[in-house]
Motif scaffolding. Structure first.
Motif, PDB file in Angstrom:
ATOM      1  N   GLU A 171      44.908  52.191  46.655  1.00  0.00           N
ATOM      2  CA  GLU A 171      45.237  52.943  47.869  1.00  0.00           C
ATOM      3  C   GLU A 171      44.081  53.831  48.311  1.00  0.00           C
ATOM      4  N   LYS A 172      43.369  54.404  47.358  1.00  0.00           N
ATOM      5  CA  LYS A 172      42.242  55.296  47.672  1.00  0.00           C
ATOM      6  C   LYS A 172      40.927  54.528  47.860  1.00  0.00           C
ATOM      7  N   GLU A 173      41.008  53.215  47.688  1.00  0.00           N
ATOM      8  CA  GLU A 173      39.849  52.337  47.843  1.00  0.00           C
ATOM      9  C   GLU A 173      38.708  52.688  46.869  1.00  0.00           C
ATOM     10  N   THR A 174      39.104  53.015  45.640  1.00  0.00           N
ATOM     11  CA  THR A 174      38.110  53.304  44.590  1.00  0.00           C
ATOM     12  C   THR A 174      38.125  52.242  43.495  1.00  0.00           C
ATOM     13  N   PHE A 175      38.866  51.146  43.739  1.00  0.00           N
ATOM     14  CA  PHE A 175      38.978  50.116  42.706  1.00  0.00           C
ATOM     15  C   PHE A 175      37.628  49.477  42.409  1.00  0.00           C
ATOM     16  N   SER A 176      36.779  49.326  43.427  1.00  0.00           N
ATOM     17  CA  SER A 176      35.496  48.653  43.240  1.00  0.00           C
ATOM     18  C   SER A 176      34.515  49.474  42.391  1.00  0.00           C
ATOM     19  N   SER A 177      34.846  50.725  42.132  1.00  0.00           N
ATOM     20  CA  SER A 177      34.001  51.543  41.268  1.00  0.00           C
ATOM     21  C   SER A 177      34.786  51.976  40.031  1.00  0.00           C
ATOM     22  N   GLU A 178      35.739  52.867  40.236  1.00  0.00           N
ATOM     23  CA  GLU A 178      36.498  53.393  39.102  1.00  0.00           C
ATOM     24  C   GLU A 178      37.481  52.386  38.539  1.00  0.00           C
ATOM     25  N   GLY A 179      38.260  51.756  39.404  1.00  0.00           N
ATOM     26  CA  GLY A 179      39.321  50.853  38.947  1.00  0.00           C
ATOM     27  C   GLY A 179      38.808  49.682  38.133  1.00  0.00           C
ATOM     28  N   ILE A 180      37.739  49.047  38.605  1.00  0.00           N
ATOM     29  CA  ILE A 180      37.216  47.870  37.902  1.00  0.00           C
ATOM     30  C   ILE A 180      36.648  48.245  36.538  1.00  0.00           C
ATOM     31  N   THR A 181      36.082  49.456  36.416  1.00  0.00           N
ATOM     32  CA  THR A 181      35.528  49.871  35.122  1.00  0.00           C
ATOM     33  C   THR A 181      36.637  50.116  34.098  1.00  0.00           C
ATOM     34  N   VAL A 182      37.759  50.642  34.580  1.00  0.00           N
ATOM     35  CA  VAL A 182      38.909  50.836  33.687  1.00  0.00           C
ATOM     36  C   VAL A 182      39.418  49.482  33.211  1.00  0.00           C
ATOM     37  N   LEU A 183      39.518  48.538  34.145  1.00  0.00           N
ATOM     38  CA  LEU A 183      39.983  47.196  33.796  1.00  0.00           C
ATOM     39  C   LEU A 183      39.036  46.540  32.801  1.00  0.00           C
ATOM     40  N   THR A 227      28.067  53.579  43.089  1.00  0.00           N
ATOM     41  CA  THR A 227      28.299  54.812  43.847  1.00  0.00           C
ATOM     42  C   THR A 227      27.829  55.996  43.006  1.00  0.00           C
ATOM     43  N   PRO A 228      26.533  56.288  43.030  1.00  0.00           N
ATOM     44  CA  PRO A 228      25.949  57.346  42.197  1.00  0.00           C
ATOM     45  C   PRO A 228      26.615  58.708  42.363  1.00  0.00           C
ATOM     46  N   ASP A 229      27.047  59.042  43.582  1.00  0.00           N
ATOM     47  CA  ASP A 229      27.673  60.344  43.830  1.00  0.00           C
ATOM     48  C   ASP A 229      28.957  60.518  43.018  1.00  0.00           C
ATOM     49  N   ALA A 230      29.605  59.396  42.729  1.00  0.00           N
ATOM     50  CA  ALA A 230      30.854  59.452  41.957  1.00  0.00           C
ATOM     51  C   ALA A 230      30.601  59.167  40.476  1.00  0.00           C
ATOM     52  N   GLY A 231      29.323  58.972  40.114  1.00  0.00           N
ATOM     53  CA  GLY A 231      28.988  58.733  38.720  1.00  0.00           C
ATOM     54  C   GLY A 231      28.982  57.283  38.295  1.00  0.00           C
ATOM     55  N   PHE A 232      28.891  56.375  39.258  1.00  0.00           N
ATOM     56  CA  PHE A 232      28.890  54.950  38.928  1.00  0.00           C
ATOM     57  C   PHE A 232      27.536  54.360  39.309  1.00  0.00           C
ATOM     58  N   TYR A 233      26.732  54.057  38.286  1.00  0.00           N
ATOM     59  CA  TYR A 233      25.346  53.639  38.496  1.00  0.00           C
ATOM     60  C   TYR A 233      25.161  52.147  38.241  1.00  0.00           C
ATOM     61  N   SER A 234      23.957  51.681  38.517  1.00  0.00           N
ATOM     62  CA  SER A 234      23.644  50.276  38.284  1.00  0.00           C
ATOM     63  C   SER A 234      23.768  49.968  36.792  1.00  0.00           C
ATOM     64  N   LEU A 235      24.280  48.783  36.502  1.00  0.00           N
ATOM     65  CA  LEU A 235      24.481  48.368  35.117  1.00  0.00           C
ATOM     66  C   LEU A 235      23.310  47.542  34.596  1.00  0.00           C
ATOM     67  N   LEU A 236      22.322  47.306  35.469  1.00  0.00           N
ATOM     68  CA  LEU A 236      21.161  46.508  35.093  1.00  0.00           C
ATOM     69  C   LEU A 236      20.068  47.399  34.500  1.00  0.00           C
ATOM     70  N   PRO A 237      19.447  46.973  33.409  1.00  0.00           N
ATOM     71  CA  PRO A 237      18.348  47.759  32.805  1.00  0.00           C
ATOM     72  C   PRO A 237      17.202  47.943  33.803  1.00  0.00           C
ATOM     73  N   ASP A 238      16.640  49.129  33.817  1.00  0.00           N
ATOM     74  CA  ASP A 238      15.541  49.430  34.734  1.00  0.00           C
ATOM     75  C   ASP A 238      14.211  49.352  33.988  1.00  0.00           C
ATOM     76  N   PHE A 239      13.514  48.226  34.191  1.00  0.00           N
ATOM     77  CA  PHE A 239      12.216  48.040  33.538  1.00  0.00           C
ATOM     78  C   PHE A 239      11.062  48.346  34.492  1.00  0.00           C
ATOM     79  N   SER A 240      11.375  49.083  35.584  1.00  0.00           N
ATOM     80  CA  SER A 240      10.353  49.380  36.585  1.00  0.00           C
ATOM     81  C   SER A 240       9.205  50.213  36.011  1.00  0.00           C
TER      82      SER A 240
END
Length: 456
Positions: A171-183, A227-240
């Motif tokens: 309902e809050k449209e946060t599944f793509s960040s918070e919801g999926i990580t819980v799942l 969504t970095p502002d909500a604490g959800f960052y890239s899951l890919l290693p940063d070898f830059s």
């Protein structure tokens, strides 16, 4: 040369067996490289620096274990102790992480002194065995609870805690960040549980990697949104920045000794001391028993060397910038593979050293991927509950108080304190003190803990 150093034939083992055992132990406990930076970051510490400190502390302390005792035990910053550091001392009590590091450093120094004069063995022998098992169970419950919180499976609610709502997330449209990580965390717990059932070597590490891999797949397919502002960052290693070792500068020798002579500091240091004492001694006895390293009297030869490596490792780890270094119960995995000497430890130590160059990989592992490890480690620690004598209420009730206090009061030290106090009181008032032969050390500890509640 290896035969001369580790006496392989004398212990009924060979180089190949020891190498496999070392790799197995590393695989089962390498999760600490991902979990420890995440937990101590909650206390405000730099994740990269903590990663480096964790790997270095594990490498140094484990090498000391091999040299001073020739036992197949591997050390690293301990689970439960890092949680106490971050969630109780820093977040709960309001101390800075620099003061907490100072307490860990002093604890290590005190440990060295206690090991030299055999006080640690005396204290260990004074605590009833049932209560020792209860400490392990309580820490297991506490760790599992933290894992569920880190994964957002357990959340704040009107009943203090509640379960995550996927309906609200949609309902809050946060599944793509918070919801999926819980799942993904829930799936990870099930995957790790199945691997444990199947007796797959390195099941905890594989659980982390598979859960993380599923997260990366979700990110690449757009199911998981950064969504970095909500604490959800890239899951890919940063070898830059290339392959490099994260700097220790943010944590190296950043200890704050300004409150070292205050009562609060002494209480915190003692709590670290006490928790580490049971963690280390319990692990040493348990794993040594499985490896048939105990003598006919049930004692561990060269235990002083093992305890000293733990104590020195703790102070070195604090100076580097990590919580208490301790002997890992996962050492039992290497023992099960046939590891019997310090060569097993050396192999695991070398692998910790190599991991220093792979920091982008470990630092990219998210909390929802390490949460299953916390839950499963909690389960493994809780299995000690079967060793508690529930037929004797004067044993069972204090154990019960000790176990439930840790997760409910969000503090390992409170569980230990209340367990010892209740054990003494229940047996004294119930007229069983003489029969149980409660030692003077237990009475002193109970009085000290009672004074803590009265004065603080």
């Amino acid at each position: 040369m290896l035969e001369k150093l580790f006496h392989l034939k004398e212990h009924g083992t060979d180089v190949r067996t020891e190498i496999i055992a070392g790799i197995t132990t590393f695989m089962t406990m390498a999760y600490i490289l991902a979990v420890n930076p995440n937990i101590l970051a909650e206390a405000g510490m730099d994740r990269g620096a903590v990663f480096t400190a964790t790997a270095l502390a594990a490498f140094i302390a484990t090498c000391l274990m091999a040299m001073w005792s020739n036992y197949p035990f591997v050390l690293a910053p301990g689970m439960g102790l890092n949680a106490y550091f971050a969630y109780t001392v820093v977040i709960g009590m309001g101390y800075t992480w620099k003061m907490a590091l100072a307490a860990v450093f002093v604890e290590g120094i005190v440990f060295i002194l206690l090991s030299l004069i055999n006080v640690r063995e005396a204290i260990f022998n004074a605590i009833p065995m049932n209560l020792k098992h209860a400490v392990s169970v309580g820490i297991g419950l506490f760790i599992a609870f933290i894992g569920l919180q880190n994964a957002k499976i357990v959340v704040d609610s009107s009943t203090l805690v509640g379960i995550f709502s996927f309906k609200d997330s949609l309902e809050k449209e946060t599944f793509s960040s918070e919801g999926i990580t819980v799942l993904l965390a829930l799936i990870g717990i099930m995957i790790t549980a199945v691997l444990l059932v199947k007796n797959v070597k390195g099941n905890i590490l594989w659980g982390i990697l598979i859960t993380w891999g599923l997260g990366i797949l979700c990110q690449l397919t757009g199911i998981y949104q950064i969504t970095p502002d909500a604490g959800f960052y890239s899951l890919l290693p940063d070898f830059s920045q290339g392959i490099s070792i994260p700097s220790l500068a943010p944590t190296f020798f950043k200890m704050d000794f300004s409150k070292v002579f205050t009562l609060d500091f002494i209480v915190i240091m003692f709590a670290f001391l006490f928790v580490d004492m049971f963690d280390t001694l319990g692990t040493l006895i348990g794993v040594a028993s499985k490896a048939d390293l105990l003598d006919k009297d049930g004692k561990l030869p060269k235990i002083k060397g093992a305890l000293m490596s733990d104590a020195v490792g703790t102070s070195i780890g604090a100076a580097l910038g990590t919580s208490t270094t301790t002997t890992f119960v996962e050492s039992a995995a290497g023992v099960a593979e046939g590891g019997r000497t310090g060569l097993t430890s050396i192999v695991a130590a070398v692998l910790f050293g190599i991991s220093l160059f792979l920091s982008p990989i470990f630092l990219a592992i998210p909390a929802f991927a390490t949460a299953p490890a916390l839950v499963v480690v909690g389960f493994l620690m809780m299995t000690s509950i079967t060793k508690i004598d529930f037929e004797d209420y004067t044993e069972a009730i204090p154990c019960f108080i000790c176990m439930i206090a840790m997760p409910f009061m969000y503090s390992i030290s409170e569980g230990i304190s209340l367990g010892i106090i209740s054990y003494v009181l229940v047996n004294v008032i119930g007229g069983r003190a003489k029969e149980k032969k409660i030692s003077m050390v237990m009475y002193i500890l109970a009085i000290l803990f009672l004074l803590k509640y009265v004065l603080i």
